[in-house]
Design an enzyme around this catalytic site. Structure first.
Site, short mmCIF file in Angstrom:
data_model
loop_
_atom_site.label_atom_id
_atom_site.label_comp_id
_atom_site.label_asym_id
_atom_site.label_seq_id
_atom_site.Cartn_x
_atom_site.Cartn_y
_atom_site.Cartn_z
N LYS A 45 8.46 50.65 2.57
CA LYS A 45 9.01 49.48 2.45
C LYS A 45 10.53 49.85 2.21
O LYS A 45 11.33 48.74 2.08
CB LYS A 45 8.35 48.99 1.15
CG LYS A 45 7.05 48.38 1.40
CD LYS A 45 7.13 47.45 2.66
CE LYS A 45 6.41 46.09 2.54
NZ LYS A 45 6.47 45.19 3.74
N SER B 250 -4.15 52.42 1.82
CA SER B 250 -3.88 51.67 3.27
C SER B 250 -3.73 52.90 4.26
O SER B 250 -3.71 52.60 5.42
CB SER B 250 -2.58 50.61 3.01
OG SER B 250 -1.53 51.46 2.60
#
Ligand code: PMP
Length: 319
Positions: free
Chosen positions: A64, A280
């Site tokens: 991110k 994830s």
């Protein structure tokens, strides 16, 4: 007899200038790891390579940093974000950590709406960077945080509302960095790209650019198999608020991954390959292996969005 040693005086003349925001220069250019050993164990043909971008090498520890930096830079260029302002957004954790790091480095206040059940580690990290947190109902998941951020934006028109789910600077970060890195690191050999959907920025931006390099590249998106799942950071699109940047027609195929399979893969990656990744990331590898298992030859690339440090309190690690 001891000889007198001549000590050279240390010179500080040629040191580079101190750059208060140089942490930003460390965003991107992450290593591409070969998952050969795990792929062999999964019965993948030796003529098929599976590679993964180790995104925890980014300075705040996740993929991110790429979209957060691009959102901040584009907002500054457009005059939407000015010194002293507050950046507001909703986040499941990693985007908030990236905003909080970059905000601290660039002199912005950061206000975040996030579900109260985000891991204790994530909340502690966000508070350490000085972010202001508004915790939302865990039962409403990341959508509850989005709705709260919209409400806060309405109440505080002087805030810059970054809207990671709708902001094109999110997917453009991957278009301009992640995809060219994959292209270069595989020397143009990549045939399949696999990535999980959160905001969908990673999947959308990387896919668009890889297809510009080679229209034949197959793009496979990955999602949790149900609304209630343990794949933090990912969305089950059929039951979620659809991100504005999500293009449901861009994937050649969509693969659903069960939380339990991702947990098992996370344990295997740590114990059999020394790769201590987040859930994830493990889910992406489950999907990438499913694709690779059907090929006779090819180069499958996926993404490891973060490492396991923020999930240490998850029970499955104790297995
Ligand atoms: N994994 C993790 C751990 C994440 O934090 C995110 C971002 N929410 C994703 C995957 C999905 O990335 P994207 O938002 O680019 O779809």
């Amino acid at each position: 007899m001891l000889q007198a040693v001549q000590i050279q005086p240390v010179s500080f003349d040629n040191l580079p200038e101190f750059q208060p925001d140089s942490v930003e220069a460390q965003v991107g250019n992450t290593p591409l790891l070969n998952l050969r050993k795990l792929a062999d164990a999964a019965g993948i043909a030796p003529t098929v390579d599976v590679y993964a971008k180790a995104e925890w090498f980014n300075p705040s520890g996740s993929v991110k940093d790429r979209p957060a930096l691009n959102i901040i830079r584009s907002a500054e260029t457009l005059g939407l974000l000015r010194p002293g302002m507050t950046l507001l957004d909703s986040t499941s954790g990693n985007m908030g950590i990236a905003y909080a790091m970059l905000g601290a480095a660039r002199g912005y206040k950061v206000a975040l709406a996030l579900p109260a059940n985000a891991s204790a580690e994530r909340i502690a990290i966000l508070r350490s960077y000085g972010a202001e947190l508004v915790l939302t109902d865990p039962l409403e998941g990341s959508d509850g945080a989005i709705i709260e951020a919209r409400r806060l934006a309405g109440e505080n028109p002087d805030y810059f509302y970054a809207r990671q789910y709708d902001n094109p600077a999110n997917w453009l970060a991957h278009y301009h960095t992640t995809a060219p890195e994959i292209w270069r690191q595989t020397e143009g050999r990549v045939t399949h790209f696999v990535a999980g959907l959160g905001t969908s920025g990673t999947f959308t931006g990387t896919t668009r650019r890889l297809r510009a390099f080679n229209p034949g590249i197959e793009a496979i998106s990955m999602q949790p198999d149900s609304l209630f799942n343990g794949l933090e950071g990912l969305k089950h699109m059929p039951t979620a608020l659809k991100p504005g940047i999500y293009d449901e027609f861009s994937a050649d195929e969509n693969i659903e991954v069960r939380t339990e399979d991702a947990y098992q893969m996370a344990l295997r990656m740590a114990r059999e390959a020394g790769l201590f990744v987040g859930v994830s990331s493990a889910a992406n590898v489950v999907a990438a292996f499913a694709v690779a298992q059907r090929l006779d030859d090819g180069v499958v690339v996926t993404v490891l969005p973060d490492n396991g440090f923020k999930y240490l309190s998850d029970r499955f690690w104790k297995q």
